[in-house]
Design a protein around this motif. Structure first.
Motif, mmCIF file in Angstrom:
data_model
loop_
_atom_site.group_PDB
_atom_site.id
_atom_site.type_symbol
_atom_site.label_atom_id
_atom_site.label_comp_id
_atom_site.label_asym_id
_atom_site.label_seq_id
_atom_site.Cartn_x
_atom_site.Cartn_y
_atom_site.Cartn_z
ATOM 1 N N PRO A 359 0.792 -1.232 0.000
ATOM 2 C CA PRO A 359 0.000 0.000 0.000
ATOM 3 C C PRO A 359 0.823 1.280 0.000
ATOM 4 N N GLU A 360 2.117 1.212 0.342
ATOM 5 C CA GLU A 360 2.935 2.436 0.330
ATOM 6 C C GLU A 360 3.329 2.857 -1.064
ATOM 7 N N CYS A 361 3.147 1.978 -2.053
ATOM 8 C CA CYS A 361 3.611 2.263 -3.403
ATOM 9 C C CYS A 361 2.602 3.110 -4.164
ATOM 10 N N PRO A 362 3.078 4.089 -4.957
ATOM 11 C CA PRO A 362 2.171 4.947 -5.737
ATOM 12 C C PRO A 362 1.277 4.143 -6.686
ATOM 13 N N THR A 363 1.815 3.083 -7.277
ATOM 14 C CA THR A 363 1.013 2.286 -8.217
ATOM 15 C C THR A 363 -0.161 1.646 -7.501
ATOM 16 N N TRP A 364 0.071 1.176 -6.272
ATOM 17 C CA TRP A 364 -0.991 0.513 -5.494
ATOM 18 C C TRP A 364 -2.132 1.505 -5.253
#
Length: 369
Positions: A359-364
């Protein structure tokens, strides 16, 4: 529900604290991933386990299979990195009946019964006799009939359970019960590595048709052409999708790999093989060699068929991996991959978010928009 850690008393004090913390974390993660409503449970912690009373009206047919699946996933994520002696092994029992608050906890035949089932010698003996298993699930007849027999769920099949007798004459307790061990020896064989590196999933091992390292330690990509010709909804691909939906990752990997042997140029199968190989464990927790091979497989798929699913999965892996290795530049740029993520279907976006918890990733976050 009663949960208990097997072999707890044989550990020293430091290890006992560690396994207590790990069990608590596994249960909380199971709640977060599965939406179990744990905040509404009444919980009595017991050191090496816990006793939980679920609220009236809870949907047992959803909560129990989800809890078992997420417990297994959490245990696998930890045990795959531990020696055999250090692995966490858990017994969990389910029963239904009336309970009452009491001065030191809870009272009632149901509470007594679920604790007896969880601590039954027959259950302990079955777990000892199956060293490959790390989760023993025991159900009272009523729960088994309601949740397993009548529902006929894919992830909890009646054939995987066996009837046992829990007989404790010194405590005046006798009951039939149904026992399930996970993983079985057959299930373990599906996911065990055949190479010295245990971090490389079976779907990636041995697939030297797309990448190898030469004597100069340079990566060389073979001339493999991917395209949209694969049908991940046919034959082995369909079986792989069903297993993936049920989080039976070993089975899914085996099915997708079999499908890829028939259609080695499929970008769709490349996507699903990597999705299954991640085993719902975020990319940065996999070994570098594993992640590199996953990226190479997605790279081949992307070059020949710019599927937005491939773009999203590859971007997630790159972003999450860079938390550990910031010197690894994105290639092609993650922003270029993001330009295709906008074309992804809501169903595919939800599929990736479910199976790749990052969840920390921009894509997520982008996949949720």
């Amino acid at each position: 529900m009663a949960v208990d850690l097997a072999g707890y008393s044989a550990r020293n004090a430091i290890d006992q604290k560690w396994v207590q913390d790990e069990l608590r974390a596994i249960l909380e993660e199971a709640d977060a991933r599965g939406g179990l409503g744990r905040k509404e449970w009444t919980i009595q912690h017991q050191g090496d386990g816990e006793l939980a009373l679920l609220p009236p009206g809870v949907d047992e047919s959803r909560v129990i299979p989800t809890l078992i699946r997420e417990l297994g996933s959490g245990l696998h994520a930890r045990n795959r990195r531990l020696s055999e002696d250090a692995r966490l092994r858990v017994r969990v029992a389910f029963h239904q009946g009336l309970t009452e608050d009491a001065g030191c906890g809870y009272a009632g035949d149901a509470v007594v019964a679920v604790c007896r089932l969880c601590d039954a010698p027959a259950v302990k003996a079955a777990l000892r006799a199956a060293p490959e298993a790390f989760l023993a699930v025991v159900m009272s007849p009523g729960i088994y009939e309601d949740v397993v027999l009548r529902r006929d769920l894919y992830e909890l099949r009646a054939n995987d359970f066996r009837r046992i007798t829990v007989d404790l004459p010194d405590k005046g307790f006798t009951s039939e019960a149904w026992l399930y061990l996970s993983p079985t020896a057959e299930g373990r064989a599906m996911t065990d590595s055949t190479t010295p590196d245990p971090t490389v999933p079976p779907s990636i091992q041995g697939d030297k048709n797309f990448v190898f390292t030469n004597s100069s330690n340079n990566t060389v990509t073979t001339d493999v052409h991917y395209g949209p010709g694969a049908h991940a909804c046919d034959g082995e691909g369909r079986c792989g999708r069903e297993a993936l939906d049920a989080m039976q990752y070993g089975q899914a990997l085996r099915c997708f790999k079999a499908a890829a042997r028939k259609d080695p140029y499929s970008s769709e199968l490349a996507y699903y093989r990597v999705l299954a190989a991640l085993q719902r464990i975020r990319p940065k927790k996999h070994g570098k060699q594993t992640v590199a091979q996953m990226e190479e497989l997605l790279n081949g798929a992307w070059r020949h068929d710019q599927d937005p699913r491939v773009a999203a999965l590859w971007a997630l892996i790159k972003e999450d991996r860079r938390y550990l290795d910031r010197s690894n530049p994105a290639h092609p740029a993650v922003m270029q991959l993001h330009s295709r993520v906008a074309d992804i279907s809501p169903q595919a976006a939800a599929e990736i978010r479910y199976h790749v918890p990052a969840p920390e990733c921009p894509t997520w976050t982008l996949l949720a928009s």
